[in-house]
Design a protein around this motif. Structure first.
Motif, PDB file in Angstrom:
ATOM      1  N   ARG A 101       0.909  -1.104  -0.019  1.00 15.45           N
ATOM      2  CA  ARG A 101       0.133   0.014   0.214  1.00 15.45           C
ATOM      3  C   ARG A 101       0.879   1.251  -0.003  1.00 15.45           C
ATOM      4  O   ARG A 101       1.915   1.216   0.537  1.00 15.45           O
ATOM      5  CB  ARG A 101      -0.942   0.049   1.136  1.00 15.45           C
ATOM      6  N   SER A 195      -3.202  -5.340  15.797  1.00 16.60           N
ATOM      7  CA  SER A 195      -3.198  -6.201  14.573  1.00 16.60           C
ATOM      8  C   SER A 195      -1.719  -6.988  14.743  1.00 16.60           C
ATOM      9  O   SER A 195      -1.090  -6.492  15.686  1.00 16.60           O
ATOM     10  CB  SER A 195      -3.049  -5.553  13.216  1.00 16.60           C
ATOM     11  N   LEU A 228      -5.658 -10.928  13.402  1.00 18.68           N
ATOM     12  CA  LEU A 228      -4.621 -11.890  12.357  1.00 18.68           C
ATOM     13  C   LEU A 228      -5.223 -11.799  10.880  1.00 18.68           C
ATOM     14  O   LEU A 228      -4.783 -13.026  10.040  1.00 18.68           O
ATOM     15  CB  LEU A 228      -4.371 -13.122  13.041  1.00 18.68           C
ATOM     16  N   ALA A 246     -11.073 -17.144  11.504  1.00 24.72           N
ATOM     17  CA  ALA A 246     -11.856 -16.298  10.512  1.00 24.72           C
ATOM     18  C   ALA A 246     -12.790 -17.112   9.703  1.00 24.72           C
ATOM     19  O   ALA A 246     -12.619 -18.109   9.707  1.00 24.72           O
ATOM     20  CB  ALA A 246     -10.833 -15.832   9.800  1.00 24.72           C
ATOM     21  N   TYR A 247     -13.809 -16.129   9.164  1.00 23.26           N
ATOM     22  CA  TYR A 247     -14.647 -16.956   8.312  1.00 23.26           C
ATOM     23  C   TYR A 247     -14.013 -16.971   7.027  1.00 23.26           C
ATOM     24  O   TYR A 247     -13.510 -15.961   6.720  1.00 23.26           O
ATOM     25  CB  TYR A 247     -15.843 -16.157   8.169  1.00 23.26           C
ATOM     26  N   THR A 255      -9.828  -3.325   3.448  1.00 22.56           N
ATOM     27  CA  THR A 255      -9.466  -1.915   4.035  1.00 22.56           C
ATOM     28  C   THR A 255     -10.828  -1.888   5.136  1.00 22.56           C
ATOM     29  O   THR A 255     -12.280  -2.340   4.444  1.00 22.56           O
ATOM     30  CB  THR A 255      -9.927  -0.666   2.943  1.00 22.56           C
ATOM     31  N   GLY A 256     -10.694  -1.588   6.358  1.00 22.25           N
ATOM     32  CA  GLY A 256     -11.636  -1.419   7.182  1.00 22.25           C
ATOM     33  C   GLY A 256     -12.258  -2.652   7.954  1.00 22.25           C
ATOM     34  O   GLY A 256     -13.123  -2.505   8.785  1.00 22.25           O
ATOM     35  N   CYS A 282     -15.591 -11.292  14.111  1.00 21.19           N
ATOM     36  CA  CYS A 282     -14.875 -11.617  13.013  1.00 21.19           C
ATOM     37  C   CYS A 282     -15.607 -11.859  11.922  1.00 21.19           C
ATOM     38  O   CYS A 282     -15.055 -11.792  10.624  1.00 21.19           O
ATOM     39  CB  CYS A 282     -14.172 -13.342  13.289  1.00 21.19           C
ATOM     40  N   GLY A 285     -15.771  -8.484  10.274  1.00 25.32           N
ATOM     41  CA  GLY A 285     -14.405  -8.296   9.439  1.00 25.32           C
ATOM     42  C   GLY A 285     -14.570  -8.983   8.153  1.00 25.32           C
ATOM     43  O   GLY A 285     -14.034  -8.451   7.223  1.00 25.32           O
ATOM     44  N   ALA A 286     -14.759 -10.162   8.270  1.00 21.05           N
ATOM     45  CA  ALA A 286     -14.907 -10.876   6.998  1.00 21.05           C
ATOM     46  C   ALA A 286     -15.816 -10.514   5.890  1.00 21.05           C
ATOM     47  O   ALA A 286     -15.464 -10.290   4.602  1.00 21.05           O
ATOM     48  CB  ALA A 286     -15.297 -12.315   7.286  1.00 21.05           C
ATOM     49  N   THR A 289     -14.776  -7.282   3.882  1.00 19.14           N
ATOM     50  CA  THR A 289     -13.247  -7.668   3.033  1.00 19.14           C
ATOM     51  C   THR A 289     -13.959  -8.132   1.641  1.00 19.14           C
ATOM     52  O   THR A 289     -13.306  -8.082   0.599  1.00 19.14           O
ATOM     53  CB  THR A 289     -12.355  -8.709   3.206  1.00 19.14           C
TER      54      THR A 289
HETATM   55  P1  ATP Z   1      -7.355  -3.003   8.704  1.00 15.71           P
HETATM   56  O1  ATP Z   1      -6.152  -2.228   9.211  1.00 15.71           O
HETATM   57  O2  ATP Z   1      -7.123  -3.325   7.392  1.00 15.71           O
HETATM   58  O3  ATP Z   1      -8.922  -2.213   8.777  1.00 15.71           O
HETATM   59  P2  ATP Z   1      -6.435  -4.710  10.881  1.00 15.71           P
HETATM   60  O4  ATP Z   1      -5.152  -5.452  10.511  1.00 15.71           O
HETATM   61  O5  ATP Z   1      -6.729  -3.839  11.869  1.00 15.71           O
HETATM   62  O6  ATP Z   1      -7.390  -4.348   9.425  1.00 15.71           O
HETATM   63  P3  ATP Z   1      -7.566  -7.596  10.237  1.00 15.71           P
HETATM   64  O7  ATP Z   1      -6.905  -8.458  11.166  1.00 15.71           O
HETATM   65  O8  ATP Z   1      -7.098  -7.428   8.789  1.00 15.71           O
HETATM   66  O9  ATP Z   1      -7.567  -6.226  11.014  1.00 15.71           O
HETATM   67  O10 ATP Z   1      -9.224  -7.934  10.249  1.00 15.71           O
HETATM   68  C1  ATP Z   1     -10.111  -7.833  11.526  1.00 15.71           C
HETATM   69  C2  ATP Z   1     -10.665  -9.197  11.296  1.00 15.71           C
HETATM   70  O11 ATP Z   1     -11.308  -9.197  10.262  1.00 15.71           O
HETATM   71  C3  ATP Z   1      -9.874 -10.399  11.505  1.00 15.71           C
HETATM   72  O12 ATP Z   1      -9.600 -10.917  13.001  1.00 15.71           O
HETATM   73  C4  ATP Z   1     -10.665 -11.428  10.936  1.00 15.71           C
HETATM   74  O13 ATP Z   1     -11.720 -12.152  11.548  1.00 15.71           O
HETATM   75  C5  ATP Z   1     -11.480 -10.455   9.768  1.00 15.71           C
HETATM   76  N1  ATP Z   1     -10.577 -10.790   8.456  1.00 15.71           N
HETATM   77  C6  ATP Z   1      -9.778  -9.923   8.021  1.00 15.71           C
HETATM   78  N2  ATP Z   1      -9.127 -10.204   6.840  1.00 15.71           N
HETATM   79  C7  ATP Z   1     -10.049 -11.473   6.368  1.00 15.71           C
HETATM   80  C8  ATP Z   1      -9.946 -12.165   5.416  1.00 15.71           C
HETATM   81  N3  ATP Z   1      -8.986 -11.998   4.300  1.00 15.71           N
HETATM   82  N4  ATP Z   1     -10.849 -13.287   5.487  1.00 15.71           N
HETATM   83  C9  ATP Z   1     -11.609 -13.566   6.385  1.00 15.71           C
HETATM   84  N5  ATP Z   1     -11.781 -12.690   7.363  1.00 15.71           N
HETATM   85  C10 ATP Z   1     -10.861 -11.531   7.484  1.00 15.71           C
END
Ligand code: ATP
Length: 312
Positions: A101, A195, A228, A246-247, A255-256, A282, A285-286, A289
């Motif tokens: 990025r 994170s 993670l 995660a799902y 993003t987000g 979770c 979050g899923a 994306t």
């Molecule tokens: P960002 O800064 O991109 O907003 P982050 O790094 O703070 O995110 P992530 O770990 O990327 O946080 O995501 C938060 C949650 O969202 C993870 O714990 C997971 O449950 C879900 N998640 C993120 N990416 C994925 C993915 N590729 N597939 C499924 N679930 C995801």
């Protein structure tokens, strides 16, 4: 269903109309409203919670557009101030072909950085059940003092303090300064979410395990979360710890995801049902994306239920 206040920056990300290009190569950009704290407020409201955003925008078309987005999404903008002299913050962001990025910020200074302690809507802040913040608002004065005061007022009024450092290294004068300032408010928080990359940055170690996570523990902390990405999250409390998977979804833009996770967690937070709450977070979050952009991709409750229980 108490009020969740999210404090900090709201800005416009300009993202290229085509993917896999550098900022210089991009033929054009589209506006994507963002800023982690405002994303969290919108995430809460979309799930049916009561949310307010506190921060400062430029008294310009972009600032009023962003305030309109808060209101359209059911987030209170009572705590939003407008600066007559400074512009709403902008960031140009691209995901290059190599997967990295690239950011270019327009903050010289932007309105969000100019929020003063005197401008805070203290009555609103005192009514929060949860007060959430990041670390970008700590980078410069007077916003830094406003952040510290808002945190203190919320805490004194009995709010749960929630902290997601949301490291944006290019905004800090140096990595050492970022680490120092991020840690300067560490022991005030009741809930902290980092994170995997932030865990590595703070501990200055590549290892991501329970020992590394527990090195971030402080005596008054109630809950520590390490997200993670596609591996889900780990959680730590005084009494127990564990992991949530995660799902499995087809991710197109992450993003987000972290903001969606935090919004869901704060909306549902309940120590007795923590694992269930984190599965819900979770799932949020899923889902986030699976669509481009942060705000358009934040789920409502019924979308989350569909992912958790399968379509009816
Ligand atoms: P960002 O800064 O991109 O907003 P982050 O790094 O703070 O995110 P992530 O770990 O990327 O946080 O995501 C938060 C949650 O969202 C993870 O714990 C997971 O449950 C879900 N998640 C993120 N990416 C994925 C993915 N590729 N597939 C499924 N679930 C995801």
């Amino acid at each position: 269903n108490g009020l969740i206040i999210s404090f900090g920056e709201m800005l416009i990300d300009f993202v290229p109309t085509v993917s896999g290009v550098s900022l210089a190569e991009a033929p054009g950009f589209i506006k994507a409203p963002g800023g982690a704290p405002s994303n969290v407020a919108i995430a809460v409201a979309r799930l049916g919670g009561k949310a307010a955003f506190v921060g400062k925008l430029g008294d310009d078309e972009f600032g009023h557009m962003l305030a309109g987005i808060l209101k359209d999404n059911g987030v209170s903008a009572e705590g939003v101030n407008f600066d007559k002299g400074a512009r709403t913050a902008l960031a140009f962001v691209t995901l290059r072909a190599d997967g990295e990025r690239e950011f270019m910020f327009y903050r010289n200074p932007s309105a969000d950085m100019l929020l003063t302690p005197q401008e805070l809507n203290l009555q609103l802040i005192k009514s929060a059940k949860v007060f959430h913040y990041g670390s970008i608002s700590l980078i410069v004065e007077p916003c830094r003092s406003a952040h510290l005061k808002a945190m203190e007022v919320a805490k004194d009024a009995g709010a749960l303090l929630s902290y997601d450092p949301n490291l944006r290294l290019p905004l800090w004068p140096s990595a050492e300064e970022a680490r120092k300032q991020i840690m300067s408010i560490w022991d005030k928080a009741d809930v902290i979410k980092v994170s995997d990359e932030e865990l590595q940055f703070i501990t200055q170690n590549d290892i991501i395990d329970d020992e590394a996570a527990m090195s971030l523990w402080h005596n008054n902390l109630k809950l520590l979360l390490v997200t993670l990405g596609e591996k889900g999250c780990r959680y730590y409390t005084k009494k127990f710890r564990g992991a949530v998977d995660a799902y499995n979804v087809k991710a197109v833009d992450t993003t987000g995801a972290g903001d969606s996770f935090v919004g869901a967690l704060l909306h549902k937070i309940d120590e007795a049902r923590l694992k269930e709450v984190l599965k819900y977070a979770c799932a949020c979050g899923a889902i986030t994306t699976t669509q481009k952009g942060a705000i358009p991709a934040l789920p409502n409750h019924s979308q989350v239920l569909t992912l958790l229980n399968g379509p009816n």
